[in-house]
Design an enzyme around this catalytic site. Structure first.
Site, PDB file in Angstrom:
ATOM      1  N   LYS A  53     -13.556  -0.424   5.157  1.00  0.00           N
ATOM      2  CA  LYS A  53     -14.043  -1.245   4.055  1.00  0.00           C
ATOM      3  C   LYS A  53     -15.164  -2.182   4.495  1.00  0.00           C
ATOM      4  O   LYS A  53     -16.217  -2.242   3.870  1.00  0.00           O
ATOM      5  CB  LYS A  53     -12.887  -2.071   3.462  1.00  0.00           C
ATOM      6  CG  LYS A  53     -11.670  -1.252   3.032  1.00  0.00           C
ATOM      7  CD  LYS A  53     -11.996  -0.289   1.922  1.00  0.00           C
ATOM      8  CE  LYS A  53     -10.747   0.332   1.301  1.00  0.00           C
ATOM      9  NZ  LYS A  53      -9.884   1.058   2.224  1.00  0.00           N
ATOM     10  N   ASP A  66      -1.350  -5.970   9.170  1.00  0.00           N
ATOM     11  CA  ASP A  66      -2.293  -4.924   8.773  1.00  0.00           C
ATOM     12  C   ASP A  66      -3.521  -5.632   8.203  1.00  0.00           C
ATOM     13  O   ASP A  66      -3.447  -6.298   7.173  1.00  0.00           O
ATOM     14  CB  ASP A  66      -1.658  -4.017   7.711  1.00  0.00           C
ATOM     15  CG  ASP A  66      -2.564  -2.861   7.312  1.00  0.00           C
ATOM     16  OD1 ASP A  66      -3.668  -2.722   7.879  1.00  0.00           O
ATOM     17  OD2 ASP A  66      -2.175  -2.073   6.420  1.00  0.00           O
ATOM     18  N   TRP A  71       0.847  -1.184   0.000  1.00  0.00           N
ATOM     19  CA  TRP A  71       0.000   0.000   0.000  1.00  0.00           C
ATOM     20  C   TRP A  71       0.885   1.236   0.000  1.00  0.00           C
ATOM     21  O   TRP A  71       1.865   1.311   0.741  1.00  0.00           O
ATOM     22  CB  TRP A  71      -0.907  -0.028   1.235  1.00  0.00           C
ATOM     23  CG  TRP A  71      -1.806   1.149   1.395  1.00  0.00           C
ATOM     24  CD1 TRP A  71      -2.614   1.698   0.448  1.00  0.00           C
ATOM     25  CD2 TRP A  71      -2.002   1.922   2.592  1.00  0.00           C
ATOM     26  NE1 TRP A  71      -3.307   2.779   0.977  1.00  0.00           N
ATOM     27  CE2 TRP A  71      -2.952   2.930   2.286  1.00  0.00           C
ATOM     28  CE3 TRP A  71      -1.476   1.859   3.885  1.00  0.00           C
ATOM     29  CZ2 TRP A  71      -3.375   3.866   3.228  1.00  0.00           C
ATOM     30  CZ3 TRP A  71      -1.899   2.782   4.818  1.00  0.00           C
ATOM     31  CH2 TRP A  71      -2.839   3.769   4.489  1.00  0.00           C
TER      32      TRP A  71
END
Length: 421
Positions: free
Chosen positions: A271, A235, A154
Site C-alpha cells: 500500500k 500487523d 482482515w
C-alpha cells in the site's frame, strides 16, 4: 480370429472400465470451494454496462480518475535498479539486506533499542510475514498455540493462522451501535484471556473497519497486555498510508517496544509504496539480546527454507533504493502523504454530499475512521440495494475509499441516501 461380436463385446467392457476409472478419479471427492467475495464483486462490476458504475471493493489505491497509480519515486528507483545492471543471483534466505535493515528502521525508528536485537526476514508481502510469524509461534511459543484476532479482522488473518496450526480466537473490537471502537469490550477480552496469550493488533488503519484506538487508548491496551503477560503480534500494512505520517502510524508498535514488549511484526510495502504485485514485506521479532537474536534468526531461516527457499529481489531492490536514497526517501514521504490526503478528502466529500442531500443519519464515522477502508454501517440488504444502483462493495458494509473520486462521489452519496436515507 476373433469374431466381430466378441470384439465389440470386449470394446464395450473396456469402455465401461474407463468410465469406472473416471468415476473413481483421485480428486472425485474434492468439494467446490466457496466463492471469493472480492472476485464476485469484480465480475459483477465488469458485467455491468452502466457508464457510471462504481467499484468500492478494490483493495488497491486508485488516483482521482479511478486508475492504478505508480508512485514517481518508485519509477525513479526502478530506473536506478535497472541501470545498475545487477545480477539475478538468489537473495539469501532472509532476503536483500539493504531492504530489511531499512524496513526495520522505518518501523521501529532510527533510535529504537530494538534494532540491535532484531531478527528480521524479507517476506512475500504482509501475508507471507504473517504466515512466517504463525509458523514461528506454533513451533516455539511457550504458551498456548493460539492467537486472538479482532472481530472483525482482515478476512485472511484467520485462514493464515489456522493453516499455520494455531487455534484462532476473537476479541471484541467493533461496536455496531456506534460504528466505532468497542474499547471497553476490547479491554475486557484482553483481561479475560489466559495469561500469556498471543494477541494480534492492527498497528494502524484497521482493516476492514478503518477504526483505530487513539494514542491514549493504545497506552491503556499496552498496560492491560503487560499486566496479563500477553504477547503482542503487530500487523502493519499501512505505515504512512493511514495518516500520511510514518511516525504517527507506527505509534503503537514503537510504544509497546519502549514499554518493554519484545513484539513480533508483519510489514507490507504493497500500500505505502504501491508495490502490490512485487509482494514485498518483512517479518521481525524483537529479541531479549544479541544471543537470542542469533537463535531466533536461525529458526526463521529454517521456517522459510521449505516454504519458498528465498524471496524475490526486484521489488526489494526498489524499496531499498527509496529507503536508502535521501532524495528518493523525501519524495516518497511526500507521495505517501498525498495518497493519504486524497483518501481523507474523499471521506470528507462523501460526508458533505450526504449531508447536503438532507440525510438525517450521523455520518461522522466516515471522517473519524482512517485508511483505505470505511465501515459505512449499511446492512447486507442495503448493500444489495447499492448494487442495484451500480455501486459494488462487500455485503458487510465495507467500502474502499480509494474507489471514490471527485467525479463519482456525488452519485455515490445519492445511492447511499436512496438505500439509507
Amino acid at each position: 480370429m476373433l469374431s466381430s461380436l466378441r470384439i465389440a463385446s470386449r470394446r464395450a467392457v473396456a469402455a465401461r472400465n474407463v468410465s469406472a476409472l473416471r468415476a473413481a478419479s483421485t480428486w472425485a471427492n474434492v468439494p467446490q470451494g466457496p466463492p471469493d467475495a472480492i472476485l464476485g464483486i469484480t465480475e459483477a462490476f465488469k458485467a455491468d454496462t452502466f457508464p457510471g458504475k462504481i467499484n468500492l471493493g478494490v483493495g488497491a489505491y486508485r488516483d482521482d480518475k479511478g486508475k492504478p497509480y505508480v508512485l514517481p519515486s518508485v519509477l525513479k528507483a526502478e530506473d536506478k535498479v535497472i541501470q545498475s545492471r545487477l545480477n539475478k543471483e538468489y537473495a539469501g534466505i532472509t532476503g536483500v539486506p539493504e531492504f530489511t535493515k531499512a524496513a526495520a528502521v522505518l518501523a521501529y525508528g532510527a533510535d529504537s533499542s530494538a534494532l540491535n536485537r532484531l531478527a528480521i526476514t524479507q517476506s512475500i508481502s504482509g501475508t507471507g510475514a504473517l504466515r512466517i510469524g504463525g509458523e514461528f509461534i506454533k513451533k516455539f511459543y511457550p504458551g498456548a498455540k493460539a492467537i486472538y484476532i479482532p472481530e472483525p479482522s482482515w478476512a485472511n488473518h484467520a485462514a493464515v493462522f489456522k493453516d499455520s496450526g494455531l487455534t484462532v480466537h476473537k476479541y471484541a473490537y467493533y461496536n455496531k451501535a456506534t460504528i466505532g471502537l468497542d474499547f471497553e469490550g476490547l479491554l475486557a477480552d484482553v483481561n479475560k484471556a489466559e495469561p500469556g496469550s498471543v494477541f494480534l493488533f492492527h498497528a494502524c488503519a484497521h482493516n476492514p473497519t478503518g477504526i483505530d484506538p487513539t494514542p491514549e487508548q493504545w497506552k491503556q491496551i499496552e498496560q492491560a497486555v503487560k499486566n496479563k503477560g500477553h504477547y503482542s503480534f503487530f500487523d502493519m500494512a499501512y505505515q504512512g498510508f493511514a495518516s500520511g505520517d510514518i511516525h504517527t502510524d507506527a505509534f503503537a508498535v514503537r510504544h509497546f517496544v519502549e514499554q518493554g514488549h519484545n513484539i513480533c511484526l508483519a510489514q507490507s510495502f504493497a500500500k505505502n509504496m504501491g508495490l502490490y504485485g512485487e509482494r514485498i514485506g518483512a517479518f521481525s521479532v524483537v529479541c531479549a539480546d544479541a544471543a537470542e537474536q542469533k537463535r531466533v534468526d536461525s529458526q526463521i531461516k529454517i521456517i522459510v527454507r521449505p516454504l519458498y527457499s528465498n524471496p524475490p529481489i526486484h521489488g526489494a531492490r526498489i524499496a531499498a533504493q527509496i529507503l536508502n536514497t535521501p532524495e528518493l526517501y523525501e519524495e516518497w514521504l511526500k507521495e505517501v502523504k498525498e495518497m493519504a490526503d486524497r483518501i481523507i478528502t474523499m471521506r470528507a466529500l462523501l460526508k458533505e454530499n450526504l449531508e447536503k442531500l438532507g440525510s438525517k443519519h450521523d455520518w461522522s464515522h466516515i471522517t473519524s475512521q482512517i485508511g483505505m477502508f470505511a465501515y459505512t454501517g449499511l446492512t447486507p440488504e442495503q448493500m444489495a440495494g447499492l448494487a442495484e444502483e451500480h455501486v459494488y462493495a462487500t455485503k458487510d458494509g465495507r467500502i474502499s475509499v480509494a474507489g471514490i473520486t471527485s467525479e463519482n462521489v456525488g452519485r455515490l452519496a445519492e445511492a447511499i441516501f436512496k438505500v439509507k436515507g
